[in-house]
Design an enzyme around this catalytic site. Structure first.
Site, PDB file in Angstrom:
ATOM      1  N   GLY A  70      61.267  67.252  64.029  1.00 31.09           N
ATOM      2  CA  GLY A  70      60.001  66.865  63.408  1.00 31.09           C
ATOM      3  C   GLY A  70      60.345  66.279  62.048  1.00 31.09           C
ATOM      4  O   GLY A  70      61.143  66.858  61.297  1.00 31.09           O
TER       5      GLY A  70
ATOM      6  N   ARG B 141      70.164  61.714  62.271  1.00 33.99           N
ATOM      7  CA  ARG B 141      69.121  61.047  63.061  1.00 33.99           C
ATOM      8  C   ARG B 141      68.619  59.833  62.278  1.00 33.99           C
ATOM      9  O   ARG B 141      68.342  59.952  61.073  1.00 33.99           O
ATOM     10  CB  ARG B 141      67.961  62.008  63.377  1.00 33.99           C
ATOM     11  CG  ARG B 141      68.391  63.183  64.243  1.00 33.99           C
ATOM     12  CD  ARG B 141      67.185  63.949  64.771  1.00 33.99           C
ATOM     13  NE  ARG B 141      66.548  63.238  65.872  1.00 33.99           N
ATOM     14  CZ  ARG B 141      65.393  63.623  66.430  1.00 33.99           C
ATOM     15  NH1 ARG B 141      64.762  64.682  65.981  1.00 33.99           N
ATOM     16  NH2 ARG B 141      64.876  62.945  67.439  1.00 33.99           N
TER      17      ARG B 141
ATOM     18  N   ASP C 100      57.028  59.374  62.689  1.00 31.73           N
ATOM     19  CA  ASP C 100      58.388  59.477  62.140  1.00 31.73           C
ATOM     20  C   ASP C 100      58.643  58.432  61.080  1.00 31.73           C
ATOM     21  O   ASP C 100      59.484  58.609  60.204  1.00 31.73           O
ATOM     22  CB  ASP C 100      59.425  59.367  63.254  1.00 31.73           C
ATOM     23  CG  ASP C 100      59.474  60.665  64.027  1.00 31.73           C
ATOM     24  OD1 ASP C 100      58.620  60.852  64.915  1.00 31.73           O
ATOM     25  OD2 ASP C 100      60.318  61.515  63.707  1.00 31.73           O
TER      26      ASP C 100
HETATM   27  O1  MRU Z   1      62.492  64.072  68.325  1.00 35.15           O
HETATM   28  P1  MRU Z   1      61.548  64.922  67.551  1.00 35.15           P
HETATM   29  O2  MRU Z   1      61.101  66.141  68.278  1.00 35.15           O
HETATM   30  O3  MRU Z   1      62.064  65.234  66.167  1.00 35.15           O
HETATM   31  O4  MRU Z   1      60.270  64.001  67.365  1.00 35.15           O
HETATM   32  C1  MRU Z   1      59.204  64.474  66.576  1.00 35.15           C
HETATM   33  C2  MRU Z   1      58.025  63.575  66.565  1.00 35.15           C
HETATM   34  O5  MRU Z   1      58.018  62.517  67.125  1.00 35.15           O
HETATM   35  C3  MRU Z   1      56.877  64.030  65.692  1.00 35.15           C
HETATM   36  O6  MRU Z   1      55.665  63.572  66.208  1.00 35.15           O
HETATM   37  C4  MRU Z   1      57.053  63.477  64.277  1.00 35.15           C
HETATM   38  O7  MRU Z   1      58.331  63.760  63.789  1.00 35.15           O
HETATM   39  C5  MRU Z   1      56.049  64.030  63.349  1.00 35.15           C
HETATM   40  S1  MRU Z   1      56.308  65.704  62.978  1.00 35.15           S
HETATM   41  C6  MRU Z   1      55.127  66.210  61.878  1.00 35.15           C
END
Ligand code: MRU
Length: 355
Positions: A49, A91, A239
């Site tokens: 997240g 990431r 993101d």
């Molecule tokens: O790959 P992830 O689980 O880190 O992806 C997370 C998301 O796409 C969320 O929607 C985004 O990071 C927002 S979290 C408040």
């Protein structure tokens, strides 16, 4: 949910995380000390997240800095930058990671006049501030999000943009958690979110822990629940938001937005201004993380679901074009189209309040 997503145990020099790859089956708390462990936890989505990885990286680089054994500012700067770059490489898509690490680096760069010990103390203050601000931002996002909902509404969400993705409350799920605190009731439909199932595993876990009426649907059922008239609004996280309002979020988000437009359902993106990257002009300029094939073919299954050696395309994120988005809900208010203008105004407001 009483467990913290990300915490710092400064006394023992450890980053403390709830291991999200084990949820909902097992609540396992990880205590990480080395830069390698922290970088791997981010890459493997043990912590995930956008805001949560920013906070984890800030704590992580602080722990790295704390372990640097020198009194020489130039040497400290060089070693700190190596640690920053290493964690940033975990990431590529969520801008919060680079943003939080950039904030930490600025502390080092701004204080060449101080001793290394004093800089380390300031770094501790800064990473704690990043976490405290994250909680505050999420609470404000929750307030603004609640302003477009009414008691009893049905909300569809994708991936997990809840407490587990932030320090508290979440972004897309913040209005729901805040609403619960105030005795409101929402019906939440959470897409399972293939391939890593953040919706089925994580959103369902934290919403149920909060007593929210929660229904898990497979990703390909979103159209049907919309057609049934069960959804009043779609709430998703982000993101990275580009300057023109294009939004990068978990793979599958853009499909949900297209469906919402078809059924005339408002589609809201919720995120802190730290996720808005005015230096990225459009969604086409956002780097999209590609993840291993096994996440699609093997993970979560007793046996592989696809023939061995089959080609796999596994982008972790997609871009929802700005014209599909009803509003971008931030801690400073709701930006509405045209976003090039409204996001700029939002940042001016942010600068005014932080001045
Ligand atoms: O790959 P992830 O689980 O880190 O992806 C997370 C998301 O796409 C969320 O929607 C985004 O990071 C927002 S979290 C408040």
């Amino acid at each position: 949910m009483t467990i913290e997503t990300v915490a710092l145990d400064d006394q023992n020099s450890q980053l403390v995380l709830i291991d999200q790859t084990q949820l909902p089956g097992r609540v396992e708390i990880l205590r990480l000390s080395t830069q390698e462990e922290i970088c791997e936890a981010i890459y493997l989505l043990k912590v995930r997240g956008a805001p949560a990885i920013g906070v984890a990286a800030a704590f992580g680089v602080y722990l790295g800095a704390k372990a640097i054994d020198t009194e020489d500012y130039a040497t400290f700067c060089r070693l700190f930058d190596e640690k920053r770059a290493y964690l940033e490489s975990a990431r590529p898509t969520a801008v919060n990671l680079a943003w939080a690490l950039g904030r930490m680096q600025q502390v080092v760069l701004d204080h060449s006049d101080l001793s290394v010990a004093e800089i380390k103390a300031l770094l501790l203050k800064e990473c704690n501030a990043i976490k405290a601000e994250d909680i505050e931002m999420c609470r404000h996002i929750g307030e603004h999000g609640l302003s477009v909902l009414k008691d009893g509404d049905g909300i569809l969400t994708h991936c997990n943009a809840g407490q587990l993705a932030t320090s508290k409350y979440g972004t897309a799920l913040a209005p729901i958690h805040l609403g619960r605190e105030r005795g409101m009731h929402f019906r939440v439909y959470t897409d399972e979110t293939r391939p890593l199932l953040q919706g089925a595993r994580l959103s369902a876990f934290e919403l149920m822990a909060d007593g929210v009426d929660t229904t898990v649907i497979c990703d390909n059922m979103a159209s049907q629940v919309m057609k049934n008239g069960w959804i009043n609004a779609v709430f998703v996280g982000c993101d990275r938001v580009a300057a023109n309002g294009d939004v990068c979020n978990k793979i599958g988000t853009s499909g949900v937005a297209i469906l919402a437009k078809h059924y005339g359902i408002p589609f809201y993106v919720l995120g802190p201004t730290s996720t808005i990257d005015l230096a990225t002009p459009t969604g086409d300029d956002i780097p999209i993380e590609q993840r291993p094939a096994e996440e699609v073919t093997d993970m979560w299954y007793e046996k592989p679901v696809a023939p061995q050696g089959v080609k796999v395309y596994n982008p972790a994120f997609d871009v929802t074009e700005h014209d599909l988005i009803t509003g971008i809900i931030t801690e400073h208010g709701i930006a509405r189209p045209p976003y090039t203008e409204s996001l700029r105004v939002l940042f001016e407001k942010k600068e005014d309040t932080t001045r």
